[in-house]
Write a protein that holds these residues in place. Structure first.
Motif, PDB file in Angstrom:
ATOM      1  N   LYS A   9      63.408  60.290  16.145  1.00  0.00           N
ATOM      2  CA  LYS A   9      62.402  59.634  16.900  1.00  0.00           C
ATOM      3  C   LYS A   9      62.030  58.369  16.236  1.00  0.00           C
ATOM      4  N   LYS A  10      62.050  58.399  14.932  1.00  0.00           N
ATOM      5  CA  LYS A  10      61.532  56.996  14.186  1.00  0.00           C
ATOM      6  C   LYS A  10      62.479  56.111  14.240  1.00  0.00           C
ATOM      7  N   SER A  11      63.843  56.197  14.272  1.00  0.00           N
ATOM      8  CA  SER A  11      64.870  55.323  14.540  1.00  0.00           C
ATOM      9  C   SER A  11      64.621  54.526  16.053  1.00  0.00           C
ATOM     10  N   ARG A  12      64.380  55.428  16.855  1.00  0.00           N
ATOM     11  CA  ARG A  12      64.199  55.086  18.236  1.00  0.00           C
ATOM     12  C   ARG A  12      63.070  54.101  18.529  1.00  0.00           C
ATOM     13  N   SER A  13      62.160  54.397  17.644  1.00  0.00           N
ATOM     14  CA  SER A  13      60.868  53.588  17.773  1.00  0.00           C
ATOM     15  C   SER A  13      60.978  52.223  17.113  1.00  0.00           C
ATOM     16  N   ILE A  14      61.603  52.101  15.991  1.00  0.00           N
ATOM     17  CA  ILE A  14      61.917  50.940  15.358  1.00  0.00           C
ATOM     18  C   ILE A  14      62.633  50.142  16.124  1.00  0.00           C
ATOM     19  N   LEU A  15      63.675  50.590  16.647  1.00  0.00           N
ATOM     20  CA  LEU A  15      64.551  49.833  17.777  1.00  0.00           C
ATOM     21  C   LEU A  15      63.900  49.443  19.017  1.00  0.00           C
ATOM     22  N   GLY A  16      62.997  50.248  19.510  1.00  0.00           N
ATOM     23  CA  GLY A  16      62.228  49.883  20.741  1.00  0.00           C
ATOM     24  C   GLY A  16      61.366  48.476  20.318  1.00  0.00           C
ATOM     25  N   ILE A  17      60.574  48.551  19.070  1.00  0.00           N
ATOM     26  CA  ILE A  17      59.906  47.555  18.448  1.00  0.00           C
ATOM     27  C   ILE A  17      60.472  46.247  18.210  1.00  0.00           C
ATOM     28  N   VAL A  18      61.913  46.354  17.965  1.00  0.00           N
ATOM     29  CA  VAL A  18      62.775  45.138  17.493  1.00  0.00           C
ATOM     30  C   VAL A  18      62.944  44.600  19.163  1.00  0.00           C
ATOM     31  N   THR A  19      63.460  45.583  19.777  1.00  0.00           N
ATOM     32  CA  THR A  19      63.789  45.020  21.131  1.00  0.00           C
ATOM     33  C   THR A  19      62.509  44.128  21.741  1.00  0.00           C
ATOM     34  N   VAL A  20      61.234  44.611  21.572  1.00  0.00           N
ATOM     35  CA  VAL A  20      59.978  43.851  22.185  1.00  0.00           C
ATOM     36  C   VAL A  20      60.101  42.636  21.674  1.00  0.00           C
ATOM     37  N   PHE A  21      60.363  42.298  20.214  1.00  0.00           N
ATOM     38  CA  PHE A  21      60.112  40.894  19.647  1.00  0.00           C
ATOM     39  C   PHE A  21      61.644  40.228  20.033  1.00  0.00           C
ATOM     40  N   PHE A  22      62.629  40.821  20.164  1.00  0.00           N
ATOM     41  CA  PHE A  22      63.941  40.106  20.422  1.00  0.00           C
ATOM     42  C   PHE A  22      63.700  39.659  21.865  1.00  0.00           C
ATOM     43  N   TRP A  23      63.265  40.125  22.941  1.00  0.00           N
ATOM     44  CA  TRP A  23      63.021  39.761  24.125  1.00  0.00           C
ATOM     45  C   TRP A  23      61.970  38.676  24.152  1.00  0.00           C
ATOM     46  N   ALA A  24      60.876  38.776  23.330  1.00  0.00           N
ATOM     47  CA  ALA A  24      59.959  37.971  23.503  1.00  0.00           C
ATOM     48  C   ALA A  24      60.478  36.538  22.897  1.00  0.00           C
ATOM     49  N   SER A  25      61.446  36.676  21.865  1.00  0.00           N
ATOM     50  CA  SER A  25      61.805  35.360  21.497  1.00  0.00           C
ATOM     51  C   SER A  25      62.733  34.804  22.451  1.00  0.00           C
ATOM     52  N   GLU A  26      63.541  35.481  23.231  1.00  0.00           N
ATOM     53  CA  GLU A  26      64.401  34.824  24.282  1.00  0.00           C
ATOM     54  C   GLU A  26      63.606  34.342  25.408  1.00  0.00           C
ATOM     55  N   TYR A  27      62.479  34.693  25.615  1.00  0.00           N
ATOM     56  CA  TYR A  27      61.734  34.498  26.737  1.00  0.00           C
ATOM     57  C   TYR A  27      60.274  33.839  26.862  1.00  0.00           C
ATOM     58  N   CYS A  28      59.726  33.569  25.474  1.00  0.00           N
ATOM     59  CA  CYS A  28      58.666  32.754  25.292  1.00  0.00           C
ATOM     60  C   CYS A  28      58.494  31.500  26.122  1.00  0.00           C
ATOM     61  N   HIS A  29      59.741  30.921  26.143  1.00  0.00           N
ATOM     62  CA  HIS A  29      59.787  29.547  26.802  1.00  0.00           C
ATOM     63  C   HIS A  29      60.150  29.536  28.221  1.00  0.00           C
ATOM     64  N   VAL A  30      60.620  30.721  28.584  1.00  0.00           N
ATOM     65  CA  VAL A  30      61.513  30.639  30.065  1.00  0.00           C
ATOM     66  C   VAL A  30      60.493  30.266  31.040  1.00  0.00           C
ATOM     67  N   PRO A  31      59.353  30.577  31.333  1.00  0.00           N
ATOM     68  CA  PRO A  31      58.513  30.153  32.386  1.00  0.00           C
ATOM     69  C   PRO A  31      58.351  28.586  32.442  1.00  0.00           C
ATOM     70  N   PHE A  32      58.353  28.240  31.257  1.00  0.00           N
ATOM     71  CA  PHE A  32      57.746  26.660  31.010  1.00  0.00           C
ATOM     72  C   PHE A  32      59.186  25.783  30.803  1.00  0.00           C
ATOM     73  N   PHE A  33      60.484  26.347  30.484  1.00  0.00           N
ATOM     74  CA  PHE A  33      61.648  25.707  30.457  1.00  0.00           C
ATOM     75  C   PHE A  33      61.962  24.727  31.535  1.00  0.00           C
ATOM     76  N   THR A  34      62.030  25.106  32.661  1.00  0.00           N
ATOM     77  CA  THR A  34      62.214  24.185  33.683  1.00  0.00           C
ATOM     78  C   THR A  34      61.237  23.264  33.929  1.00  0.00           C
ATOM     79  N   PRO A  35      60.032  23.343  34.078  1.00  0.00           N
ATOM     80  CA  PRO A  35      58.906  22.308  33.834  1.00  0.00           C
ATOM     81  C   PRO A  35      58.957  21.472  32.839  1.00  0.00           C
ATOM     82  N   TYR A  36      59.553  21.675  31.493  1.00  0.00           N
ATOM     83  CA  TYR A  36      59.645  20.989  30.483  1.00  0.00           C
ATOM     84  C   TYR A  36      60.876  20.014  30.910  1.00  0.00           C
ATOM     85  N   LEU A  37      61.922  20.587  31.249  1.00  0.00           N
ATOM     86  CA  LEU A  37      63.303  19.790  31.592  1.00  0.00           C
ATOM     87  C   LEU A  37      62.841  18.760  32.666  1.00  0.00           C
ATOM     88  N   LYS A  38      61.929  19.005  33.703  1.00  0.00           N
ATOM     89  CA  LYS A  38      61.473  18.040  34.592  1.00  0.00           C
ATOM     90  C   LYS A  38      60.916  17.030  33.864  1.00  0.00           C
TER      91      LYS A  38
END
Length: 397
Positions: A9-38
């Motif tokens: 349960k502990k390992s699962r929780s840690i991996l879940g939190i890592v997953t949250v920040f991993f995808w936050a890193s991948e997607y923080c800029h996504v909604p604004f990337f196309t307008p930025y490139l424009k």
């Protein structure tokens, strides 16, 4: 609860939190990337290729990475590597406006996203085999929670400092993910010895091929709309950076709700033959609604039902790709599945960008709506065929 269960349960929780920040890193800029490139003066076609390079990388890497995971069981290494590459990618995109270097750093983001195969198989290993759909829904909820965090952070920074600033926030969340990933423990899986030739046979399994083929269409639509050109349509309606961020957050909030609902109720009550075609039809409505939106409130409504339908669809397809696969081959099946739908992720933005340049947003979004209708029909007809195939195989074994 035993000590072993507590550790799981502990390992699962840690991996879940890592997953949250991993995808936050991948997607923080996504909604604004196309307008930025424009704002850099790039055409929709060039933007489509730049966005699509992220997915093309995944299409090339995910299969060998899945085989490596099955043979070596180096899940922790894969997770840490993914967190590292997303951090470097976002930092590089923040520091440069050279188009060649931007392609390079988008490729690194694709390398990072390719490690998702390690996240999913490792996380599913913390659950009993009978709870595969529940595990996939849970890890998808972490995935979408990370994206929601990303859109909130990205919206705030973009509103305060401009469309480029969310790239720096992607770097910060990636750095956090790297630190947390160091505490992830590999899941211990009892598996039979497996040969490379046996793994390759997984690619011909109809139980893997059908979900992968449907996921091509699902990801094609998702990457071309919600994660790229929907933001540009929203900006064209006069939306501010905060409103663009709120729109993307709505999509993700309802993805999270859908992931929770599918894992606990919907999947068991209705079954994949009803859920998957229905979700594709809702995605058709989403495409048409965004393409013909006359004001931002139509976009908001579309993001709500589009987010719910997309997460429902992806959770079902993700669980379906390993439904009939032996445990020692699941990483390979997952890698193949993700590599195949990477084709859709690549094609979607490229095709959308070209259609927008040639025929405008309404034509482009309508074409993607038609694709969703075709996928709904294919799912309804073929899902029972696959189920009968494996039922006969089991009887003859």
């Amino acid at each position: 609860m035993s000590e072993t269960d507590q550790q799981l349960k502990k390992s699962r929780s840690i991996l879940g939190i890592v997953t949250v920040f991993f995808w936050a890193s991948e997607y923080c800029h996504v909604p604004f990337f196309t307008p930025y490139l424009k704002t850099l003066g790039l055409t929709a076609t060039v933007i489509g290729f730049l966005v699509g390079s992220y997915s093309f990388t995944q299409m090339c890497i995910r299969v060998p990475l899945g085989i490596f995971a099955d043979v070596k069981s180096k899940y922790r290494l894969i997770v840490i590597g993914g967190c590292f590459f997303t951090t470097v990618s976002s930092l590089g995109l923040y520091l440069t406006q050279n188009i060649v270097l931007m392609f390079f750093f988008r490729v690194l983001a694709g390398v990072a996203a390719s490690t998702w195969v390690g996240f999913t198989v490792m996380y599913s290993g913390y659950y009993p085999a009978s709870e595969g759909t529940k595990a996939m829904a849970a890890i998808n909820a972490c995935n979408n929670t990370g994206k929601l965090l990303a859109f909130v952070l990205g919206s705030v920074t973009a509103n305060l400092f401009g469309y480029r600033a969310p790239l720096l926030m992607s770097c910060v969340t990636g750095f956090i993910a790297v630190g947390l990933a160091l505490f992830v423990k590999d899941v211990k899986v009892t598996r039979k010895p497996v040969q490379f030739s046996a793994l390759l046979k997984t690619f011909g399994e109809v139980g893997v091929l059908l979900p992968a083929g449907l996921a091509v269409v699902q990801q094609m639509i998702l990457q071309a709309t919600a994660f790229s050109f929907t933001s540009e349509v929203t900006r064209g309606l006069g939306a501010s950076a905060a409103q663009i961020g709120f729109s993307s957050s709505l999509f993700t909030i309802f993805q999270i709700l859908a992931a929770m609902f599918v894992g606990h109720k919907l999947a068991n009550q209705l079954g994949e033959r009803k859920i998957i075609p229905a979700a594709f039809l809702v995605m058709t409505i989403y495409c048409v609604s965004v393409g013909y939106a006359s004001n931002i409130y139509v976009i908001y409504a579309a993001q709500i039902f589009g987010g719910f339908a997309n997460a429902t669809l992806f959770s079902m397809l993700l669980a379906g790709c390993i439904k009939y696969v032996q445990p020692e081959k699941k990483s390979t099946a997952m890698g193949f599945f993700q590599a195949v739908y990477g084709f859709g992720m690549t094609l979607g933005p490229v095709l959308m960008g070209r259609l927008v340049d040639v025929g405008g947003s309404r034509t482009a979004f309508s074409v993607f709506g038609v694709c969703a209708v075709c996928a709904a029909a294919a799912a309804y007809l073929l899902i029972p065929v696959v189920a009968r195939h494996y039922s006969r195989t089991a009887e003859n074994a």
